[in-house]
Design a protein around this motif. Sequence first.
Motif, PDB file in Angstrom:
ATOM      1  N   HIS A  68       0.747  -1.064  -0.008  1.00 49.67           N
ATOM      2  CA  HIS A  68       0.085  -0.031  -0.020  1.00 49.67           C
ATOM      3  C   HIS A  68       0.797   1.327   0.041  1.00 49.67           C
ATOM      4  O   HIS A  68       2.037   1.228   0.528  1.00 49.67           O
ATOM      5  CB  HIS A  68      -0.896   0.078   1.094  1.00 49.67           C
ATOM      6  N   TYR A  70       0.968   3.807   1.603  1.00 49.51           N
ATOM      7  CA  TYR A  70       1.409   4.402   3.034  1.00 49.51           C
ATOM      8  C   TYR A  70       2.561   3.479   3.685  1.00 49.51           C
ATOM      9  O   TYR A  70       2.949   3.778   4.916  1.00 49.51           O
ATOM     10  CB  TYR A  70       0.218   4.153   4.048  1.00 49.51           C
ATOM     11  N   ASP A  84      -3.434   1.788  -4.169  1.00 44.04           N
ATOM     12  CA  ASP A  84      -4.581   2.234  -3.056  1.00 44.04           C
ATOM     13  C   ASP A  84      -5.195   0.986  -2.855  1.00 44.04           C
ATOM     14  O   ASP A  84      -4.944  -0.253  -3.554  1.00 44.04           O
ATOM     15  CB  ASP A  84      -5.485   3.370  -3.560  1.00 44.04           C
ATOM     16  N   SER A  85      -6.108   0.910  -2.032  1.00 48.46           N
ATOM     17  CA  SER A  85      -6.725  -0.286  -1.808  1.00 48.46           C
ATOM     18  C   SER A  85      -7.653  -1.087  -2.671  1.00 48.46           C
ATOM     19  O   SER A  85      -7.695  -2.099  -2.840  1.00 48.46           O
ATOM     20  CB  SER A  85      -7.589  -0.015  -0.260  1.00 48.46           C
ATOM     21  N   PHE A 108      -7.334  -5.568   6.974  1.00 47.66           N
ATOM     22  CA  PHE A 108      -8.608  -5.457   6.309  1.00 47.66           C
ATOM     23  C   PHE A 108      -8.033  -5.812   4.851  1.00 47.66           C
ATOM     24  O   PHE A 108      -9.008  -6.267   4.016  1.00 47.66           O
ATOM     25  CB  PHE A 108      -9.563  -4.413   6.506  1.00 47.66           C
ATOM     26  N   TYR A 165     -17.118   0.669   3.785  1.00 46.62           N
ATOM     27  CA  TYR A 165     -15.906   1.089   3.233  1.00 46.62           C
ATOM     28  C   TYR A 165     -15.024  -0.241   3.328  1.00 46.62           C
ATOM     29  O   TYR A 165     -15.046  -1.079   4.181  1.00 46.62           O
ATOM     30  CB  TYR A 165     -15.344   2.344   4.105  1.00 46.62           C
ATOM     31  N   ASN A 167     -12.188  -0.299   4.496  1.00 41.78           N
ATOM     32  CA  ASN A 167     -11.521  -0.274   5.937  1.00 41.78           C
ATOM     33  C   ASN A 167     -12.674  -0.846   6.862  1.00 41.78           C
ATOM     34  O   ASN A 167     -13.027  -0.223   7.547  1.00 41.78           O
ATOM     35  CB  ASN A 167     -11.197   1.012   6.377  1.00 41.78           C
ATOM     36  N   SER A 186     -12.057   4.370  -1.483  1.00 45.48           N
ATOM     37  CA  SER A 186     -12.031   5.953  -1.597  1.00 45.48           C
ATOM     38  C   SER A 186     -11.855   6.193  -3.019  1.00 45.48           C
ATOM     39  O   SER A 186     -12.275   7.562  -3.452  1.00 45.48           O
ATOM     40  CB  SER A 186     -10.973   6.497  -0.917  1.00 45.48           C
ATOM     41  N   HIS A 259      -6.432  11.168   9.169  1.00 46.12           N
ATOM     42  CA  HIS A 259      -6.905  12.202   8.347  1.00 46.12           C
ATOM     43  C   HIS A 259      -7.640  13.235   9.048  1.00 46.12           C
ATOM     44  O   HIS A 259      -7.781  14.412   8.805  1.00 46.12           O
ATOM     45  CB  HIS A 259      -7.745  11.723   7.244  1.00 46.12           C
ATOM     46  N   HIS A 282      -7.189  13.759   0.856  1.00 44.72           N
ATOM     47  CA  HIS A 282      -7.847  12.290   0.911  1.00 44.72           C
ATOM     48  C   HIS A 282      -9.228  12.563   1.169  1.00 44.72           C
ATOM     49  O   HIS A 282      -9.492  13.265   2.267  1.00 44.72           O
ATOM     50  CB  HIS A 282      -7.010  11.292   1.688  1.00 44.72           C
ATOM     51  N   GLU A 284     -11.070  10.854   3.310  1.00 42.01           N
ATOM     52  CA  GLU A 284     -11.179  10.823   4.763  1.00 42.01           C
ATOM     53  C   GLU A 284     -11.280  11.936   5.585  1.00 42.01           C
ATOM     54  O   GLU A 284     -11.548  11.849   6.889  1.00 42.01           O
ATOM     55  CB  GLU A 284     -10.254   9.745   5.325  1.00 42.01           C
ATOM     56  N   SER A 298      -8.298   9.289  -3.640  1.00 39.10           N
ATOM     57  CA  SER A 298      -7.461   8.218  -3.193  1.00 39.10           C
ATOM     58  C   SER A 298      -6.034   8.213  -3.271  1.00 39.10           C
ATOM     59  O   SER A 298      -5.842   9.393  -3.750  1.00 39.10           O
ATOM     60  CB  SER A 298      -7.957   6.962  -3.786  1.00 39.10           C
ATOM     61  N   THR A 299      -5.377   7.532  -2.625  1.00 35.88           N
ATOM     62  CA  THR A 299      -3.965   7.523  -2.531  1.00 35.88           C
ATOM     63  C   THR A 299      -3.381   7.446  -3.735  1.00 35.88           C
ATOM     64  O   THR A 299      -2.340   8.198  -4.308  1.00 35.88           O
ATOM     65  CB  THR A 299      -3.388   6.514  -1.775  1.00 35.88           C
TER      66      THR A 299
HETATM   67  P1  13P Z   1      -6.647   4.239  -0.402  1.00 34.81           P
HETATM   68  O1  13P Z   1      -7.893   3.473  -0.594  1.00 34.81           O
HETATM   69  O2  13P Z   1      -7.051   5.739  -1.018  1.00 34.81           O
HETATM   70  O3  13P Z   1      -5.516   3.777  -0.358  1.00 34.81           O
HETATM   71  O4  13P Z   1      -7.065   4.578   1.124  1.00 34.81           O
HETATM   72  C1  13P Z   1      -6.976   3.603   2.291  1.00 34.81           C
HETATM   73  C2  13P Z   1      -6.658   4.148   3.380  1.00 34.81           C
HETATM   74  O5  13P Z   1      -6.772   3.442   4.553  1.00 34.81           O
HETATM   75  C3  13P Z   1      -6.498   5.597   3.590  1.00 34.81           C
HETATM   76  O6  13P Z   1      -6.322   5.807   4.883  1.00 34.81           O
END
Ligand code: 13P
Length: 394
Positions: A68, A70, A84-85, A108, A165, A167, A186, A259, A282, A284, A298-299
């Motif tokens: 990911h 991050y 991103d996710s 998750f 979501y 998450n 996202s 966030h 973002h 969030e 999203s990221t």
């Molecule tokens: P993304 O789907 O934008 O990568 O976000 C995942 C996430 O956990 C952001 O805090």
Amino acid sequence: MAILSECAESREERVLPLLSPQSRAKHDLSKRRDTIPLFYAEMQGEELDRRITAAREVLGEKLVILGHHYQRDEIIKYADYRGDSFKLAQLAAARPQAQYIVFCGVHFMAESADVLSAAHQKVILPNPTAGCSMADMANIAEVEECWDVLTEMLGEDAGIIPVTYMNSAANLKAFCGRNGGVVCTSSNAPTVMRWAFSQGKRVLFFPDEHLGRNTALKYGITPEQMVVWNPKNPLLMEGSEEQVEQAKIILWKGYCSTHMRFSVEQIAKARADFPGIKVLVHPECRQEVVATADLYGSTEYIVRQIEQAPAGSQWAVGTEINLVHRLAEAHPEQLIFCLDPVVCPCSTMYRIHPAYLAWVLEALLEGEVINQVSVDEETAHWARVALERMLSLA
Ligand code: 13P
């Protein structure tokens, strides 16, 4: 000691230093999987790098490492794919040749990868304690309680579509699958929300209040058509009974602590210091932050905006610090900094350290799968329904 400060103190940490080198080695290589063996915890950068690189070479096509955005630099450099996710969920579903999917992300995400990958594939989360505090803000008992209250209040024909979501735990995704709902990330939340409203009259959105609100506003829902469900105090629903009846969306009171750090004041300061700067956040983030920013997404969207920008562009970015630092380093021709002057890492993403990666990869070389994330069959079935619904919409 490379990462001992990041690990909970364990029996191995307390006892191993007291043992002879022979018994120490034996205990280090024990089958305990709840904490990383000292052997790896004490290992330093170059040694870890050498071992991870060698293990990847031997495992070859049997292995795919997903990372990911991050993740810290020392981890993301080993990722075969980063994203991103949403992108990582797609990738997990599209790599059947890999016997092992090592997911450098949070729990998750690894669960979703397990649900979406083929039966012969094994998903590994290098550090099993890498969770998500927002995902933990909704559990199945609370969601079922909310569902029961809403259906009693609004009647069986209330037409509520549950949307979770990404998450969130797999059993919440399964709840959505079972109840005609869907998952969103996202990057596809507006598309998913459009679909959800085409299926019913109302949406129950969990666990991120802010992504839910930002997406609903984009979709044209007014603040008066939103109510907030507080799982910690369901009787104090933020909205009168009449408002609940008229609500188009019920938002779960959950948030991402990283966030939540971004504010309108920080945006004003960035604009005062660097006139013409673009603010990119973002979804969030709080509604007023998203509304004040120039762009949000999203990221992966954040990465794309910066990659496509011309030299001399200026960006104040409202998301996790490892990603912002990496973008700043990769684009010295642009000015890129984090909106929050105080460091804002995602502390759970940070739990994936190279020592954990070396540990799980070397175990695979020994034929041992450790720190596997596996969702039970019944949950996986219904979670897959909700995830595949999402993938079919994008
Ligand atoms: P993304 O789907 O934008 O990568 O976000 C995942 C996430 O956990 C952001 O805090």
